[in-house]
Enzyme design. Structure first.
Site, PDB file in Angstrom:
ATOM      1  N   ASP A  79      67.846  -0.452  37.695  1.00  0.00           N
ATOM      2  CA  ASP A  79      68.256   0.929  38.187  1.00  0.00           C
ATOM      3  C   ASP A  79      67.041   1.601  38.263  1.00  0.00           C
ATOM      4  OD1 ASP A  79      69.096   3.539  37.916  1.00  0.00           O
ATOM      5  OD2 ASP A  79      69.909   3.293  35.924  1.00  0.00           O
TER       6      ASP A  79
ATOM      7  N   ASP B  19      71.480   3.724  44.086  1.00  0.00           N
ATOM      8  CA  ASP B  19      70.204   3.335  43.109  1.00  0.00           C
ATOM      9  C   ASP B  19      70.574   2.364  42.254  1.00  0.00           C
ATOM     10  OD1 ASP B  19      71.272   5.071  41.760  1.00  0.00           O
ATOM     11  OD2 ASP B  19      69.438   6.080  41.149  1.00  0.00           O
ATOM     12  N   GLU B  20      71.567   1.782  41.958  1.00  0.00           N
ATOM     13  CA  GLU B  20      71.565   1.027  40.839  1.00  0.00           C
ATOM     14  C   GLU B  20      72.677  -0.065  41.196  1.00  0.00           C
ATOM     15  OE1 GLU B  20      73.479   2.645  37.040  1.00  0.00           O
ATOM     16  OE2 GLU B  20      73.533   4.278  38.269  1.00  0.00           O
TER      17      GLU B  20
END
Length: 412
Positions: A10, A100-101
């Site tokens: 993350d 974004d993860e």
DNA sequence: TCTGGGGTCCTAGGACCC
DNA sequence: TCTGGGGTCCTAGGACCC
């Protein structure tokens, strides 16, 4: 009990970190991405209590020296894609759950790269060295544990939950760290005196189901006891495609509705056609001043994917809802298409309103040619009149694209 | 002076069918 | 004149996630 091979990676304060990467003068300073609303806050800003989702004025109250910066949305997408490429260097088993993860299962990669904690550290080192961003990683036996661990690891950290020590790790943590516990559930649990995951695990599943509903109660009971069988897998096929637009406070007139839905339908229908999908159900959401919102939907025997049909149906549903609710101002409209299926190629006439029955096949063909021109020359090159003239959309398309889910999976 | 935008899943009631 | 149960689909609303 299997080994801890699932990683959750993350990126830290992602949008804000990219801004600080691109402009060194912003580093070590409290900054926020956004304007009217905070989309992301740097850790320096979070120290003042600034959080994503806050209104801009509220954030300034907390932190007067807060710098607001414009979003470089294309750079967010580009850099996040580079990070995902690093993850795929270690295993193809990568499940990206947002820009974004991502989850990884490195079970099959340990003979090449070493044990999972070593892989996690190498990922963090490479992302830092090659891209310049901090990524926190959780390592555990299940997805839920890995995700909780990465939250605990932030900022810029690594937390490994060893196999066999899961419940020991979870017990002291606050319930709101669990996947599936938001403000409403947290309030209900607190009202029952349940504040930690350990306390939650002591409540019987039946009692939780009574408190939170069958499915949700059962799921939380299982997760609190560390029962999470979900494998790391590529995203399932999309179930709906939608778009929304905040309007400030707009009069609920036909002009406003037609203009807004023309723009939204254009986005949604273009994405559907690009993915070779069409849908049978059209849902509309209208929000009124005071945050009260209503939903209306209609399901057809045949699926649609044309911009014009979607515009007309959505505007019609919204107008009827506004009339029923006796409202005269609106603050947000949304449209979404569900019951998706592969487009059949043969488009049947839509039996929506016989008087105005238009040939859905002809609309679809026209839309396809518009799509083709845009693909070569860009989105602004051609569009239906209301879309071009009403281009006052407050949010850039690049930001919208960041939140889109990938539609490129087969449907049915 | 009041939160962006894109999603998933669940629940409950009613219609309809067998 | 209406007893009983089960299943599916649709609609509206709500919680949650990033």
């Amino acid at each position: 009990m299997g080994p801890a091979t699932i990683l959750h990676a993350d990126l830290d304060a992602f949008y804000a970190s990219v801004e600080q990467l691109l402009d060194p003068s912003l580093r070590r300073r409290p900054i926020a991405v956004g304007g009217g609303v905070v989309l992301a806050a740097s850790y320096e800003a979070r120290a003042y209590g600034v959080r994503g989702g806050m209104s801009g004025w509220q954030a300034r109250q907390l932190c007067p020296q807060l710098r607001f910066v414009g979003g470089h949305f294309r750079d967010y997408q580009r850099l996040a894609d580079q990070v995902m490429a690093v993850l795929r260097d270690f295993t193809p088993v990568v499940e990206r759950i947002s820009v974004d993860e991502a989850f990884l299962d490195v079970r099959g990669a340990t003979h090449l790269f070493g044990p999972p904690p070593v892989i996690a550290e190498e990922i963090r080192r490479r992302v830092r060295a090659e891209i310049g961003l901090a990524v926190s990683v959780g390592v555990a036996r299940t997805k839920h544990l890995a995700k909780v661990a990465s939250q605990v690891a932030k900022p810029d950290g690594l937390v490994v939950v060893e196999s066999g020590r899961e419940r020991e790790f979870l017990a002291p943590l606050p319930v709101e760290l669990m996947w599936g516990v938001g403000p409403a559930t947290q309030a209900r649990l607190h009202a029952r005196g349940v504040r930690t995951i350990g306390e939650l695990a002591d409540v019987s599943p039946a009692a939780l189901q009574h408190l939170l509903g069958d499915a949700h109660g059962a799921q939380l009971a299982a997760l609190a006891r560390d029962h999470d069988p979900r494998p790391v897998a590529p995203r399932a096929k999309a179930r709906s495609v939608g778009a929304q637009s905040a309007l400030g406070r707009a009069p609920a007139t036909a002009e406003v509705l037609n203009d807004a839905f023309a723009r939204l339908a254009d986005r949604v229908a273009s994405r559907l056609r690009a993915a070779g999908l069409e849908g049978r159900t059209v849902s509309v959401r209208v929000r009124f001043p005071g945050l009260r919102a209503v939903t209306r939907s209609v399901t057809f025997p045949d699926a649609i994917a044309s911009t014009r049909a979607l515009t007309e149906i959505a505007a019609f549903l919204a107008a009827r809802a506004i009339e029923e609710e006796a409202e005269h101002a609106i603050t947000l409209v949304a449209v979404s298409v569900s019951h998706l299926r592969r487009d059949a190629g043969l488009q049947l006439p839509l039996p929506f309103e016989p008087r105005a029955r238009l040939d859905e096949a002809a609309r679809w063909a026209l839309d396809r040619s518009v799509d083709a021109v845009r693909e070569r020359f860009g989105r602004g090159a051609v569009g239906y009149a209301p879309v071009v003239l009403g281009a006052a959309g407050s949010v850039p398309d690049e930001f919208r694209a960041l939140a889109e889910h990938d539609l490129a999976q087969e449907a049915e």
